[in-house]
Design a protein around this motif. Structure first.
Motif, PDB file in Angstrom:
ATOM      1  N   ILE A  81       0.707  -1.129  -0.105  1.00 22.21           N
ATOM      2  CA  ILE A  81       0.164   0.125  -0.053  1.00 22.21           C
ATOM      3  C   ILE A  81       0.915   1.297   0.071  1.00 22.21           C
ATOM      4  CG2 ILE A  81      -0.122   0.145   2.466  1.00 22.21           C
ATOM      5  CD1 ILE A  81      -3.164   1.296   2.338  1.00 22.21           C
ATOM      6  N   ALA A  82       0.544   2.346  -0.758  1.00 25.60           N
ATOM      7  CA  ALA A  82       1.028   3.460  -0.818  1.00 25.60           C
ATOM      8  C   ALA A  82       0.170   4.537  -0.520  1.00 25.60           C
ATOM      9  CB  ALA A  82       1.826   3.692  -2.183  1.00 25.60           C
ATOM     10  N   CYS A  83       0.410   5.648   0.150  1.00 21.18           N
ATOM     11  CA  CYS A  83      -0.449   6.688   0.520  1.00 21.18           C
ATOM     12  C   CYS A  83       0.238   8.004   0.274  1.00 21.18           C
ATOM     13  CB  CYS A  83      -0.974   6.872   1.889  1.00 21.18           C
ATOM     14  SG  CYS A  83      -1.372   5.146   2.310  1.00 21.18           S
ATOM     15  N   GLY A  84      -0.411   9.130  -0.365  1.00 18.59           N
ATOM     16  CA  GLY A  84      -0.244  10.413  -0.387  1.00 18.59           C
ATOM     17  C   GLY A  84      -0.638  11.189  -1.619  1.00 18.59           C
ATOM     18  N   LEU A  85      -0.452  12.473  -1.741  1.00 22.53           N
ATOM     19  CA  LEU A  85      -0.854  13.418  -2.913  1.00 22.53           C
ATOM     20  C   LEU A  85      -0.225  12.717  -4.028  1.00 22.53           C
ATOM     21  CD1 LEU A  85      -1.211  16.798  -1.109  1.00 22.53           C
ATOM     22  CD2 LEU A  85      -3.072  15.173  -1.646  1.00 22.53           C
ATOM     23  N   PHE A  86      -1.055  12.851  -5.066  1.00 20.00           N
ATOM     24  CA  PHE A  86      -0.232  12.482  -6.279  1.00 20.00           C
ATOM     25  C   PHE A  86       0.387  13.552  -7.062  1.00 20.00           C
ATOM     26  CE2 PHE A  86      -4.088   9.041  -6.933  1.00 20.00           C
ATOM     27  CZ  PHE A  86      -3.226   8.341  -5.983  1.00 20.00           C
ATOM     28  N   LEU A  91      -8.641   4.442   6.076  1.00 21.59           N
ATOM     29  CA  LEU A  91      -7.137   4.128   5.955  1.00 21.59           C
ATOM     30  C   LEU A  91      -6.713   2.834   6.634  1.00 21.59           C
ATOM     31  CD1 LEU A  91      -4.444   4.620   4.253  1.00 21.59           C
ATOM     32  CD2 LEU A  91      -4.247   6.504   5.894  1.00 21.59           C
ATOM     33  N   VAL A  92      -7.238   3.006   7.742  1.00 18.65           N
ATOM     34  CA  VAL A  92      -6.715   1.898   8.678  1.00 18.65           C
ATOM     35  C   VAL A  92      -7.388   0.339   8.336  1.00 18.65           C
ATOM     36  CG1 VAL A  92      -7.106   0.908  11.163  1.00 18.65           C
ATOM     37  CG2 VAL A  92      -6.724   3.324  10.823  1.00 18.65           C
ATOM     38  N   GLU A  93      -8.679   0.689   7.745  1.00 14.26           N
ATOM     39  CA  GLU A  93      -8.939  -0.481   7.252  1.00 14.26           C
ATOM     40  C   GLU A  93      -8.498  -1.159   6.025  1.00 14.26           C
ATOM     41  OE1 GLU A  93     -13.315  -0.277   6.263  1.00 14.26           O
ATOM     42  OE2 GLU A  93     -13.925   0.314   8.209  1.00 14.26           O
ATOM     43  N   GLU A  94      -7.860  -0.275   5.158  1.00 13.14           N
ATOM     44  CA  GLU A  94      -7.134  -0.798   3.871  1.00 13.14           C
ATOM     45  C   GLU A  94      -5.627  -1.092   4.290  1.00 13.14           C
ATOM     46  OE1 GLU A  94      -7.174  -1.461   0.168  1.00 13.14           O
ATOM     47  OE2 GLU A  94      -8.896  -0.168   0.781  1.00 13.14           O
TER      48      GLU A  94
END
Length: 249
Positions: free
Chosen positions: A92-97, A157-160
């Motif tokens: 998983i990766a998270c952030g503004l594109f 997000l915690v679920e993901e």
């Protein structure tokens, strides 16, 4: 504030401190004026603090380290996958594109990994690069392996994260990297670039550091994570994060 004799503090987050020649002369003058009036100046990570000290030695005595805190009552293990069964391995990766997140590099590296490993990737976020990233996924024929759930609330997000084996951060610059400590609070190990903040937040027992702007280094790190994943202990990762970064510790 000065006229009312109310103390003012500064919490510094600017990525330009990490970048070489990141500031204009006008910006430097503005920051110096702000620092002159501040009672204290807090950096979120040690690498950022060192660069602030080097850039503004006149304000050295005011500077301190206050890391970003994570709400460990919200971000906590919520495992929805088997520890013993890694296939497919879920990153998983998270952030503004946006540019400094280097998501195109991540997608290209991930494409290489799929030639050898059964894995998938969730890109959480939104931003100006979204169409570009989606087109790259289509070009590499990764539609069945890469998903774009969009922006997620902290609860979602915690679920993901509970459906994921590891977080990957591919940025070229980060002053802290909040998503790293959020993932580690959920018990996830992390692959991240040495781009400023991650060197401060990641411990050898919580993740793998790789070189920024290097497709080979990122690929090696993600392969290492897949192969070494069973050696990472969710409880050790969680406890380390609670001790260092929790709002309640």
């Amino acid at each position: 504030l000065q006229k009312m004799k109310i103390p003012m503090g500064v919490s510094e987050h600017m990525k330009e401190f990490i970048l070489q020649n990141g500031f204009t002369k006008k910006q430097l003058n503005g920051i110096q004026r702000c620092y002159n009036h501040a009672s204290f100046i807090a950096a979120t990570s040690k690498p950022l603090l060192e660069r602030m000290k080097n850039r503004f030695p006149e304000s050295l005595e005011k500077m301190t380290l206050i890391p970003n805190p994570v709400d460990t009552s919200l971000f906590k293990p919520n495992r929805q996958i088997s520890k013993k069964q890694n296939n497919p391995f879920h990153f998983i990766a998270c952030g503004l594109f946006r540019d400094e997140k280097e998501f195109p590099n991540l997608i290209n590296v991930f494409s290489q990994l799929t030639q050898t490993y059964d894995c998938c990737l969730t890109l959480v976020g939104e931003g100006k690069q979204e169409n570009q990233l989606r087109k790259l996924v289509e070009k590499l024929n990764l539609q069945k392996r890469v998903s774009f759930p969009g922006y997620l609330s902290p609860i979602k997000l915690v679920e993901e994260m509970g459906k994921s084996h590891a977080l990957v951060l591919s940025s070229s610059v980060e002053t802290f990297g909040m998503v790293i400590v959020e993932a580690m609070a959920c018990g996830l190990p992390v692959v991240a670039t040495r781009c400023g903040g991650p060197e401060f937040t990641i411990h050898v027992k919580t993740g793998i550091l790789v070189e920024p702007n290097s497709i080979k280094s990122l690929a090696d790190g993600m392969m290492d994570m897949i192969n070494k994943y069973p050696t990472f202990d969710e409880d050790v990762i969680r406890n380390y994060t609670v001790e260092k970064f929790s709002t309640t510790s």
